[in-house]
Enzyme design. Sequence first.
Site, PDB file in Angstrom:
ATOM      1  CD  GLU A 164      -3.105   0.734   2.178  1.00 33.89           C
ATOM      2  OE1 GLU A 164      -3.884   1.652   2.456  1.00 33.89           O
ATOM      3  OE2 GLU A 164      -3.186  -0.401   2.683  1.00 33.89           O
ATOM      4  CD  GLU A 167      -4.682  -0.293   8.974  1.00 38.93           C
ATOM      5  OE1 GLU A 167      -5.255   0.221   8.002  1.00 38.93           O
ATOM      6  OE2 GLU A 167      -4.065  -1.382   8.890  1.00 38.93           O
TER       7      GLU A 167
END
Length: 890
Positions: A490, A772
Amino acid sequence: MAITDPQIVPSTLASDLDIISFTVEHYPGDALGIATAAPRMTWVCSGMLPIDAQILLKVTRRVPGGQPVEERTYLPTDASVLIPWQFAPLASREEVFATMQAVSASHQPLGKPSATLHFEVGLLEEHEHVADFVGPSWSESETDHRHLPLVRTEVELKEQPKRARLYLSALGLVEAEINGVKVGNDALVPGWSNYNQRVECFTYDVTDELQSGANALGFWLGDGWYRGRLGFDGGYSNFYGDRIAVFAQLEVEYADGSMQNIYSNAWDRQWKATLGPIVCSDLCEGERYDARLEQPGWSKPGFDDSSWQPVAEVMYDPARIENPETSPVRAHESHEPVSIERIGNTEDGRGIWLVDFGQNCSQRIRLHMRDLEAEQSVTLRHVEVLEPDGSIATRTLRRGQQCDVYTSNGSDAWWEPRFAMHGFRYAQIEGFAGELTAADMDCRVYHSVMERTGELTTSNPLLNRLHENAVWSMRSNFVSIPTDCPQRDERMGWTGDICLFVPTAAYLYDVYGFLKSWLKDVRADQVKWGTVPFYVPFVPLGVWAHPQAISTWGDSAVEVPWTLYMESGDVQVLADSYDLIRDWIDEVAGYLSPDGVWDRKPDYPLGQLGDWLDPTAPPEDPTQAMTEKELVATAFYARSCMQGTHIAHILGKTDDETRFAALRDRVIDGFLQRFTNLDGTMTSDTQCAYALAIAFGLLDGEPVRRVKAGNRLACLVRESGGKVSTGFAGTPFVLPALTMTGHNDEAYALLTSTECPSWLYQVVMGATTTWERWDSMRADGSLNPGGMTSFNHYALGSVAEWMHAHIGGLEAVEPGWKRFRIAPVIGGDLTHAETSHITPYGKAEVQWEVNDNVLDLTVAVPAGTTAFVDIVDHERVDLVAGTHHLQMAL
């Protein structure tokens, strides 16, 4: 006990009045290739100057081929930040050696001059970019894992240069060598920008690398962000182009003033290329290197390149080449292994080793490849965490497997990948011959060059580790652009993450140049796509392929420049970003319902993200938050309208100011009517809803409802048992909202809880970075089953902003820290804390300690600023520059 009279420790002795810092624009010290002909100047003095003092500015300036010119002037001391350039504008390539010194009214020295600052202007004009971008001339049919080239040329110099500069850029990534020696210490040059709009060109002093006679220039090329596979859901390769190339412009000056210039090009047939030993390299997936393909001496003069092919030109508009406003990526420190364990053997008996480096971050291993036979390979796999059974956790990396492979030519060598970057704590090294020891490896930490400006320590070791984790996650993700994560497939510049974290980032590091550069790409993508995309630079991926305006993520268009302005006091960032700011506010105004609420659903599958990753959301659907998405969107947009109104006023945009103010009032009124009740409750009875309403000032016009909302928020915290119940959108604001409404006990209860979900749960689970998800790792050591799980995201680390302002007690109240507030909130069983921040005027510091219910407070106020102490139940005390000691009863 009342506050005692402030005890000021003055710094007014002549011997103390040294200029301790002198910079231009926002460059950290000496700078080559600056982007302006009239750089503004900032200086810091070690003490308070007499009212009639002056600053003596001396410069020696010189253009290549010319003679040095000395100039001087005297500056008043009433301004010390971003002072306009005092002389004729500088020319491209002109270099300056400058000092500043405090002097009396009669021009007598009051202290030592600054260290000499050396800076140099880059190539400012389009026509000065004479070189071409050149690369392989052979056909490359693959879309991934392409064999990477080397490019070289030789040049004859009539004598040792007096001065030489290499202007270097690439479509892709480049490392340069001159006569076999690497140029500079940078990595991943020229970084990631929106290549369709701009590419940055870095300047290097290569005087010492060149010699009289024959010289060779060599260049390693990598796919990088330009044509490498980008992103998730399969990614996107060749997004900007399918041919990589180097731009190299070498300008040599001799002692007699004559010049010799060497430009990369395809027409003189002196620039050649061939396949190199890097078989393939991907930023996320890793690098494969075959030492058997090395060509010793290829970047030294006299090398036989008769089998190499002439390069081909890759067309690129020279008007899009620009000088960087930010610093490159570099290695900053090294990590020693915490443990090295042999966990198995390869089929031929060589070892498989698990190495723990103790810290998760962006780093690369430089490994001693020894005792290998030709064709034998060593494989390095990099992961953030281990599975419960002790094996490396690769599932969370998805396609970005971070796997490097080195194939030996039979000779010992030290090797590190050039064009990959890894986010990891653990490495599995397979095929190493012999016993692996710490002496066989050097693990280097990488991030963009930034000056550290903020520190915090407390009496609670868990809170110290929490703060340290936020710092490490920031460093890991400030690699060329502000990414969300440094490890999986990502690593995009998600606008929502930086929108929430930018106040914390700006306290910890000087991020002005870094983020101002990124804002150029935000604006370019806004113009291209008609909105602020989900991430920048934008690449169409999966469900995110068609950008839509979404709250928080898009609001970064206002929050990021506003924060940079408040931190630096530099109006230029607002002026440069104004079109971005105005167009975002105007776009969203068209999505509002008649009552001012933003309830139009974006036209893509996920809709508004709302309080993304609310801990109650299921692992595979982080959009399912408890708080109404329309509430979150309207609250954030109201804040953007408030900030936009201030910005328009500062810039003298009277019509826009009036329009934005009317929008602000309409949106706030719509928010109150739609989402709040007269009894102070809200339609979403959640920590997030109350936190946003209070922290954004949406209830300031309703003082009774504000009190009731604060009480309800505190009640929700108590009912949760001190657990966090917010996702991305609410987390930065829940502690500030509690403090603003006088609920400090609940704020500390939330901060110091160790039960999941909480900040300290991550710490007690061994985190060395911010996760996260609140539960990226479960209590039993298993990993969150969601397909999106990272152990290195900075968004939830935004709590550090509250820690700086309310534990440390240091908070700016005027742009550029011209005036700041000292207001430590004593609680959480803390007995002492200290924080500091390097403001544009120098270092501000707060230290406090509690003994026998007495608060001892020490404050350092930089010259040129003022501050005030604001402690509950005590009168406010105004402070001038100096060091102050105060005591008060608690």
